[in-house]
Motif scaffolding. Sequence first.
Motif, mmCIF file in Angstrom:
data_model
loop_
_atom_site.group_PDB
_atom_site.id
_atom_site.type_symbol
_atom_site.label_atom_id
_atom_site.label_comp_id
_atom_site.label_asym_id
_atom_site.label_seq_id
_atom_site.Cartn_x
_atom_site.Cartn_y
_atom_site.Cartn_z
ATOM 1 N N VAL A 143 0.841 -1.198 0.000
ATOM 2 C CA VAL A 143 0.000 0.000 0.000
ATOM 3 C C VAL A 143 0.877 1.251 0.000
ATOM 4 C CG1 VAL A 143 -1.704 1.315 1.300
ATOM 5 C CG2 VAL A 143 -1.954 -1.162 1.075
ATOM 6 N N LEU A 144 1.993 1.215 0.750
ATOM 7 C CA LEU A 144 2.931 2.337 0.706
ATOM 8 C C LEU A 144 3.493 2.505 -0.704
ATOM 9 C CD1 LEU A 144 4.653 4.564 1.957
ATOM 10 C CD2 LEU A 144 6.281 2.798 2.687
ATOM 11 N N GLN A 145 3.805 1.398 -1.351
ATOM 12 C CA GLN A 145 4.275 1.441 -2.745
ATOM 13 C C GLN A 145 3.260 2.139 -3.638
ATOM 14 O OE1 GLN A 145 4.393 -2.486 -4.423
ATOM 15 N NE2 GLN A 145 5.008 -1.783 -6.473
ATOM 16 N N ALA A 146 1.974 1.793 -3.468
ATOM 17 C CA ALA A 146 0.923 2.403 -4.277
ATOM 18 C C ALA A 146 0.745 3.883 -3.935
ATOM 19 C CB ALA A 146 -0.392 1.657 -4.059
ATOM 20 N N ALA A 147 0.850 4.221 -2.643
ATOM 21 C CA ALA A 147 0.692 5.615 -2.225
ATOM 22 C C ALA A 147 1.777 6.493 -2.832
ATOM 23 C CB ALA A 147 0.724 5.703 -0.701
ATOM 24 N N LEU A 148 2.993 6.005 -2.816
ATOM 25 C CA LEU A 148 4.104 6.756 -3.406
ATOM 26 C C LEU A 148 3.906 6.916 -4.910
ATOM 27 C CD1 LEU A 148 6.946 4.990 -1.400
ATOM 28 C CD2 LEU A 148 6.388 7.430 -1.247
ATOM 29 N N LEU A 149 3.389 5.879 -5.545
ATOM 30 C CA LEU A 149 3.163 5.920 -6.990
ATOM 31 C C LEU A 149 2.147 6.992 -7.361
ATOM 32 C CD1 LEU A 149 3.259 4.911 -9.895
ATOM 33 C CD2 LEU A 149 1.838 2.965 -9.210
ATOM 34 N N VAL A 150 0.985 6.994 -6.675
ATOM 35 C CA VAL A 150 -0.043 7.962 -7.038
ATOM 36 C C VAL A 150 0.353 9.381 -6.625
ATOM 37 C CG1 VAL A 150 -1.894 6.255 -6.941
ATOM 38 C CG2 VAL A 150 -1.367 7.600 -4.909
ATOM 39 N N ASN A 151 1.324 9.515 -5.727
ATOM 40 C CA ASN A 151 1.840 10.834 -5.367
ATOM 41 C C ASN A 151 2.957 11.286 -6.298
ATOM 42 O OD1 ASN A 151 0.932 12.332 -2.729
ATOM 43 N ND2 ASN A 151 0.701 10.140 -2.283
ATOM 44 N N GLY A 152 3.262 10.474 -7.311
ATOM 45 C CA GLY A 152 4.280 10.855 -8.283
ATOM 46 C C GLY A 152 5.703 10.652 -7.823
ATOM 47 N N GLN A 153 5.911 9.971 -6.694
ATOM 48 C CA GLN A 153 7.261 9.704 -6.189
ATOM 49 C C GLN A 153 7.711 8.344 -6.725
ATOM 50 O OE1 GLN A 153 7.818 10.505 -1.978
ATOM 51 N NE2 GLN A 153 6.070 11.918 -1.954
ATOM 52 N N PHE A 154 8.028 8.343 -8.021
ATOM 53 C CA PHE A 154 8.261 7.082 -8.721
ATOM 54 C C PHE A 154 9.495 6.336 -8.223
ATOM 55 C CE2 PHE A 154 6.178 9.824 -12.087
ATOM 56 C CZ PHE A 154 4.911 9.344 -11.813
ATOM 57 N N GLU A 155 10.565 7.043 -7.986
ATOM 58 C CA GLU A 155 11.784 6.372 -7.529
ATOM 59 C C GLU A 155 11.545 5.703 -6.174
ATOM 60 O OE1 GLU A 155 16.576 7.269 -6.894
ATOM 61 O OE2 GLU A 155 15.192 8.904 -7.379
ATOM 62 N N ALA A 156 10.883 6.421 -5.265
ATOM 63 C CA ALA A 156 10.588 5.856 -3.949
ATOM 64 C C ALA A 156 9.604 4.700 -4.070
ATOM 65 C CB ALA A 156 10.024 6.934 -3.035
ATOM 66 N N SER A 157 8.648 4.799 -4.983
ATOM 67 C CA SER A 157 7.685 3.721 -5.184
ATOM 68 C C SER A 157 8.378 2.467 -5.704
ATOM 69 C CB SER A 157 6.596 4.164 -6.161
ATOM 70 O OG SER A 157 5.682 3.116 -6.404
ATOM 71 N N VAL A 158 9.323 2.648 -6.613
ATOM 72 C CA VAL A 158 10.073 1.502 -7.133
ATOM 73 C C VAL A 158 10.857 0.827 -6.008
ATOM 74 C CG1 VAL A 158 12.026 0.847 -8.599
ATOM 75 C CG2 VAL A 158 10.209 2.323 -9.514
ATOM 76 N N ALA A 159 11.491 1.609 -5.145
ATOM 77 C CA ALA A 159 12.245 1.039 -4.027
ATOM 78 C C ALA A 159 11.317 0.280 -3.087
ATOM 79 C CB ALA A 159 12.975 2.148 -3.269
ATOM 80 N N ALA A 160 10.157 0.873 -2.784
ATOM 81 C CA ALA A 160 9.186 0.193 -1.926
ATOM 82 C C ALA A 160 8.659 -1.066 -2.604
ATOM 83 C CB ALA A 160 8.035 1.136 -1.586
ATOM 84 N N GLY A 161 8.484 -0.999 -3.928
ATOM 85 C CA GLY A 161 8.002 -2.160 -4.664
ATOM 86 C C GLY A 161 8.991 -3.310 -4.644
ATOM 87 N N GLU A 162 10.264 -3.015 -4.769
ATOM 88 C CA GLU A 162 11.286 -4.072 -4.705
ATOM 89 C C GLU A 162 11.281 -4.736 -3.341
ATOM 90 O OE1 GLU A 162 12.835 -5.256 -7.112
ATOM 91 O OE2 GLU A 162 13.157 -3.739 -8.658
ATOM 92 N N ALA A 163 11.125 -3.933 -2.282
ATOM 93 C CA ALA A 163 11.072 -4.491 -0.927
ATOM 94 C C ALA A 163 9.828 -5.359 -0.753
ATOM 95 C CB ALA A 163 11.086 -3.362 0.102
ATOM 96 N N THR A 164 8.705 -4.901 -1.285
ATOM 97 C CA THR A 164 7.464 -5.663 -1.172
ATOM 98 C C THR A 164 7.559 -6.984 -1.923
ATOM 99 O OG1 THR A 164 6.238 -3.583 -1.035
ATOM 100 C CG2 THR A 164 4.968 -5.562 -1.493
ATOM 101 N N LEU A 165 8.164 -6.957 -3.096
ATOM 102 C CA LEU A 165 8.335 -8.190 -3.861
ATOM 103 C C LEU A 165 9.182 -9.203 -3.105
ATOM 104 C CD1 LEU A 165 8.881 -6.858 -7.496
ATOM 105 C CD2 LEU A 165 6.948 -8.167 -6.644
ATOM 106 N N ALA A 166 10.211 -8.722 -2.437
ATOM 107 C CA ALA A 166 11.114 -9.612 -1.708
ATOM 108 C C ALA A 166 10.388 -10.330 -0.570
ATOM 109 C CB ALA A 166 12.300 -8.827 -1.160
ATOM 110 N N MET A 167 9.497 -9.609 0.134
ATOM 111 C CA MET A 167 8.835 -10.214 1.290
ATOM 112 C C MET A 167 7.536 -10.936 0.922
ATOM 113 S SD MET A 167 7.355 -6.878 3.374
ATOM 114 C CE MET A 167 8.965 -6.109 3.433
ATOM 115 N N SER A 168 7.052 -10.752 -0.309
ATOM 116 C CA SER A 168 5.786 -11.380 -0.709
ATOM 117 C C SER A 168 5.988 -12.584 -1.608
ATOM 118 C CB SER A 168 4.916 -10.361 -1.445
ATOM 119 O OG SER A 168 5.486 -10.022 -2.707
ATOM 120 N N GLY A 169 7.240 -12.965 -1.859
ATOM 121 C CA GLY A 169 7.474 -14.051 -2.801
ATOM 122 C C GLY A 169 7.167 -13.629 -4.221
#
Length: 467
Positions: free
Chosen positions: A322-348
Amino acid sequence: MSADPEHEYFADGITEEIIDALAQIQELHVVARSSAFSFKGKHIDLRIVGEQLNVRTVLEGSVRRADNRLRITAQLVSAVDGYHLWSEHYDRELKDVFAIQEEIAQAIVQRLKISFPWGTKNLVSPRTPNLEAYESYLKGHALLYKRGPAITRALACCQRAVDLDPDYALAWAGLADSYTTLCWYGFVDPRSFMPKGIEAARHAVALDSSLAEAHCALALAALIGAWNTAEAEREFLCALQLNPKYIPALCWYGILYLQYSEGRLAEGMEQARLALTADPLSAYAHAIYALTCIVAGKTGEGMEVSRRAVQLDPESWLANGVLQAALLVNGQFEASVAAGEATLAMSGRHPWPMAWLVVALAEWGKATEADAVYGEMQARVRREYVTPTVLSIAACAVAREDEAIRYAREAYEIRDPNYLQLSRYFPMASRLYRYPRFCEIIAQMGRSEWLQDRPPLTASQEPRAQE
């Protein structure tokens, strides 16, 4: 406190049932499961607990089990000064577990001098005479809360419970939730599993129409399985009338029905806010409320609340997603990508955060990287089930219009439970509504209202030219 760690789910189940019993009393504000459990096994000053949960008294205790014997201790303590208001211990046989819960609940009612309007009616209702079925259900219920791969084990436990006692309505509701959440999270093909979830939910309601859990299970199955929005609303409202503080009903009704399905954005936020009030230290409740903020356009608040969700449970991939999505819709793409990589790692490498990563990379102008992640998603389709809804969103992000349309049509044909993420109210799906063929599919779904009064897209949301 038992030697066997497997008994922890049994102690948790007793705790939750006492919470549910006390929560029935309108004069009491009782904090929900997740927030109460956040202090489990920790030695924290009760004044701090009282402040964080906004409560004046704390019920604490322990469970020790040896074979068929139980020792349960309980004490009610003032969170203001640490004064013991009441304490008791129970040495009983396992078969007395429901009677012990009732005694604890009634003792607290009497000690707090609360008027109890139901006379001789019990606060704790044994749902099954079969203790083996009861234990199997408690284990399944605990596993269901863990989400992820644990849902499959939850299903097996709930199935065993109903095999042992075919009249155990609560276990049928748990079985239904296991089937539907497996389908919702995209772990299984819904064509094989969702009909079983719908059937189990209907059976639970037929066995005991007084159970909020059964009506909520049917509401979810109707919404994402049968695509029957009228039945879903009726069952959600019934569940909330029976238990106004039932967290799954508040969350699912708020985000899935009111927002994604019906576009009643402010009402959806309010339902999620009620869940947050009842369960103030729950990462899940924070994540759902943050998501309702994002959908309603309150993106700043959504980002703030999603950060709090991650603080409460750094290992929750839902909170991180959800943090990944929040950053994305706020236009913080670099931060969203970083959050997305972390989410992928912990979600399989779950398909949801993978699709949002594709969108963020495409928005950020990283076309090669976006194509690479999308390619990984396509490769997975060849060896396992991947929900076609998120494939459609990811394909659109990398300007694969034909593939986006094909996956959207597949979502319609197999009745993908994730179809609600194709709603015009879901931010990730907004690009798709630029495609006339996609709009035709939405109309075929019977969701023509999603085609009306669409909010304008920003320039960055225009689909890239077909490559």
